[in-house]
Motif scaffolding. Sequence first.
Motif, short mmCIF file in Angstrom:
data_model
loop_
_atom_site.label_atom_id
_atom_site.label_comp_id
_atom_site.label_asym_id
_atom_site.label_seq_id
_atom_site.Cartn_x
_atom_site.Cartn_y
_atom_site.Cartn_z
N ALA B 171 0.85 -1.19 0.00
CA ALA B 171 0.00 0.00 0.00
C ALA B 171 0.89 1.24 0.00
O ALA B 171 1.93 1.26 0.66
N VAL B 172 0.45 2.24 -0.77
CA VAL B 172 1.20 3.50 -0.80
C VAL B 172 0.25 4.58 -0.25
O VAL B 172 -0.90 4.68 -0.68
N SER B 173 0.73 5.33 0.72
CA SER B 173 -0.15 6.32 1.33
C SER B 173 -0.44 7.45 0.35
O SER B 173 0.38 7.78 -0.51
N ARG B 174 -1.62 8.02 0.51
CA ARG B 174 -2.02 9.12 -0.38
C ARG B 174 -1.04 10.27 -0.28
O ARG B 174 -0.75 10.95 -1.26
N ILE B 175 -0.53 10.49 0.93
CA ILE B 175 0.41 11.60 1.12
C ILE B 175 1.66 11.37 0.27
O ILE B 175 2.11 12.25 -0.47
N ASP B 176 2.22 10.15 0.37
CA ASP B 176 3.44 9.86 -0.38
C ASP B 176 3.18 9.86 -1.88
O ASP B 176 4.00 10.36 -2.67
N LEU B 177 2.01 9.31 -2.27
CA LEU B 177 1.67 9.25 -3.69
C LEU B 177 1.52 10.66 -4.26
O LEU B 177 2.08 10.99 -5.32
N ALA B 178 0.80 11.50 -3.52
CA ALA B 178 0.60 12.88 -3.96
C ALA B 178 1.94 13.60 -4.07
O ALA B 178 2.20 14.32 -5.04
N ALA B 179 2.79 13.38 -3.07
CA ALA B 179 4.09 14.04 -3.08
C ALA B 179 4.92 13.58 -4.28
O ALA B 179 5.70 14.35 -4.85
N ASP B 180 4.76 12.33 -4.68
CA ASP B 180 5.56 11.79 -5.77
C ASP B 180 5.07 12.24 -7.15
O ASP B 180 5.88 12.44 -8.05
N VAL B 181 3.75 12.35 -7.30
CA VAL B 181 3.24 12.54 -8.67
C VAL B 181 2.63 13.90 -8.92
O VAL B 181 2.45 14.28 -10.08
N LEU B 193 -5.95 13.62 -6.26
CA LEU B 193 -5.39 12.30 -6.53
C LEU B 193 -6.50 11.28 -6.82
O LEU B 193 -6.39 10.47 -7.75
N ASP B 194 -7.57 11.36 -6.04
CA ASP B 194 -8.68 10.41 -6.22
C ASP B 194 -9.25 10.49 -7.64
O ASP B 194 -9.58 9.47 -8.25
N VAL B 195 -9.33 11.71 -8.15
CA VAL B 195 -9.86 11.91 -9.50
C VAL B 195 -8.94 11.23 -10.51
O VAL B 195 -9.38 10.50 -11.41
N HIS B 196 -7.63 11.45 -10.35
CA HIS B 196 -6.66 10.84 -11.27
C HIS B 196 -6.73 9.32 -11.22
O HIS B 196 -6.70 8.65 -12.24
N VAL B 197 -6.84 8.78 -10.02
CA VAL B 197 -6.88 7.32 -9.86
C VAL B 197 -8.16 6.77 -10.50
O VAL B 197 -8.14 5.74 -11.18
N SER B 198 -9.24 7.48 -10.28
CA SER B 198 -10.52 7.06 -10.85
C SER B 198 -10.43 6.97 -12.38
O SER B 198 -10.86 6.00 -13.00
N ARG B 199 -9.81 8.00 -12.98
CA ARG B 199 -9.65 8.02 -14.44
C ARG B 199 -8.71 6.89 -14.88
O ARG B 199 -8.95 6.25 -15.90
N LEU B 200 -7.67 6.67 -14.11
CA LEU B 200 -6.71 5.62 -14.44
C LEU B 200 -7.40 4.26 -14.46
O LEU B 200 -7.19 3.46 -15.38
N ARG B 201 -8.22 4.01 -13.45
CA ARG B 201 -8.94 2.73 -13.38
C ARG B 201 -9.80 2.53 -14.62
O ARG B 201 -9.83 1.44 -15.20
N LYS B 202 -10.51 3.59 -15.01
CA LYS B 202 -11.38 3.49 -16.18
C LYS B 202 -10.58 3.14 -17.42
O LYS B 202 -10.96 2.28 -18.22
N LYS B 203 -9.42 3.83 -17.56
CA LYS B 203 -8.62 3.62 -18.77
C LYS B 203 -8.04 2.21 -18.81
O LYS B 203 -7.79 1.67 -19.87
N LEU B 204 -7.79 1.65 -17.61
CA LEU B 204 -7.22 0.30 -17.58
C LEU B 204 -8.28 -0.76 -17.88
O LEU B 204 -7.96 -1.93 -18.07
#
Lengths: 491, 226
Positions: B171-181, B193-204
């Motif tokens: 698991a990667v924490s939202r804080i670390d993920l946000a800081a990275d990307v 971040l949630d919006v980006h992840v949601s879009r990523l899931r759809k595209k996958l």
Amino acid sequence: MSLRKTLFIKMVLVMLPLVAVGAWAGRAFDYDARVDALHDFVLARMENGGREECEADPERFPPRFNRRPDRRPPRLRGVDRPLPDRSQRPNGGPRPAGPPRGLPRIELFAYDATFRSANQHAPDFPADLRAALEAGATRADGRTQEGRVVHVAQRMAWTDGPCAVLCAWLPAGDASLSRAQLVPVLVFAAGMVLALWFAAGPIVGRVRRLTGAVRRAADEGYASPIPVEGRDELAQLATAFNDAGREVRANLESAQQREEALRLFVANTMHDVMMPLTVLQGHLSQLRDVADVGGAIEEVQYTTSLLQNLAAVAKLEGAGPTKHETDVDLGALVARVAGRHRPLARERSIELEFAVPEQAVLARCDLTLVEQAVSNLVHNAVRHNTVRQRAGDGHVAIVLTCNESQSEARFELEVLDDGPGIRSADLQHILERSWRSDEARTRAPDGQGLGLHIASEAARLHGFELTLREREGGGLIVRLTGPALGRRSPE
Amino acid sequence: MTGQARQILLVEDDAKLGQQVVDQLRAAGFGVDWIRDGDTARDRLPGEAHLVVLDLMLPGTYGLDLLKELRRSSDVPVLVLSAQEDTHVKVRALELGADDYLTKPFWPEELLARVHARLRRPLAAPDGQLVLGELAIDTAARRVLARGEAIELTRVEFDVLATLARRPGAAVSRIDLAADVLDPEREGTERTLDVHVSRLRKKLGPLGSYVTTVWGVGYRLEERAP
């Protein structure tokens, strides 16, 4: 007050009566000296032609000194101060010009056997001297009533004639004369005090060195003796300190040995208990597939946690907390704690997750204590998540992050759950409770118990901050923060 | 795992615990060699083992001395079993080159998880290829293939996927993920971040289930049946 000041004051207090006694003795010696000198003077005067002179002209005897400028006025041994008070002349006779200043003044008159003088200027024969002579003495002395004049009477070898008895007066040591005697005494006393002031220096220095040595020895746990200088009382004091230090050292060592023996016993017992517990956990794990052992798993986990907390208490409550600090990888620590609680969480249908940064987060701390602290937080979160457990969808999460600013790096370790939480009124004082209180030991379902207090103590010992707050949407967030050594790429 | 069983060398003197651990590891598909005392272990280490599970309180040579000798000649991962020993023992073990330690008592699954973690092979191929189930990520070319089909991702979406893929299963924490990307000035913070992840899931598409939400933590990339 410093030793030197005390000595100074005591010296002054001792010297004051000494000075007084000295002055009194000086006065007494002075009197005796004057009396002897007067007798000598009278005898010498009468034997060297004085009798003839007196008997030839008793009305005018003695001729005044100033009428015989060729003769030196008599001078007395030991009395060489000017006589200051001329109004105190005992015979009150006119004195156109007395002896030069700086010399004493003697008044001498001759009396017959019945103590009457032919000289009209002669004073009455002093009654006290007369009494003494009538009692059979050949000489007598005393002071006039004012006490400032010494007079002596001398019965001569011949008993007849107008010059059978002679009486002489000499001013005694008066007040100023006493001052004269006081000055050398005072100078002597002041000299003594000053000498003491300086002589005390080396002694005060030694006392100071001794104090310093004793303090250093105490700091070092009386490991080495303090140096002994000389053979006097200070040296004896140093020796006494060394004896006491040896005693303290022996007691300390004995206590340390007992403590070490106890520590070893606890460590060995812990080892002996943990082995069967590990085997028991293995058996329970195998049984899980064929029987409901959830309750047993919980009990084992609880027992383990209690034992580990006891070890932690021993560390925290020992003779000064024994903290072995190293650079601890908090990410690995979180992974271990999560792994340890997964079986219990699964039994309770609680999802236990954790996240740590990709790079290692290091903090300076005692590995065992901090791991036990985090373990307690997670154990509490899993154990008390009873509401969700029944629903079968409880959660516990451990999140480790590292905040790096330009000046410092801090780790943040949060344990979140969606359990019943703690009433906000209780949040503040829940950490203040002592683990010795009954409340802390109570195994009540909602009691956070021993674990939280150990976590709190461990945090305090490391200067970390432990806070509890309600989680939005229900549950509790326990946060442990502290200085981090920054993130480091794993090797 | 490949078909070939990975070999584990267990050094443990307690008969009951030793047998249990041997059984657990064998049940998990590992080949296990069990040595019961320090002196024998000293003669036989490191052998052919892929991993050593080392108890410290051993008859004969002490566990830490074994570890010290072993580290002179071998880099084999070592998992130390410690029975609530003092902090300095654990610290010394890590300093001497132990990769991990496990405090007794431990659950068998805890042991297995640690063993797996130590033996897990890195997913990244030398050329920057990450493969997870039916998902292939080329970090160098910034391309993603889901079931062999190229998927167009925005920069942030690709970075999210690549960051999660670097540690699959973790698991990667939202804080670390946000800081990275995320660039906080242009792309917002954790909520974005949630919006980006949601879009990523759809595209996958079907493989969107690979990206899971972890309660209270953040996200994780793991191989799952769609």
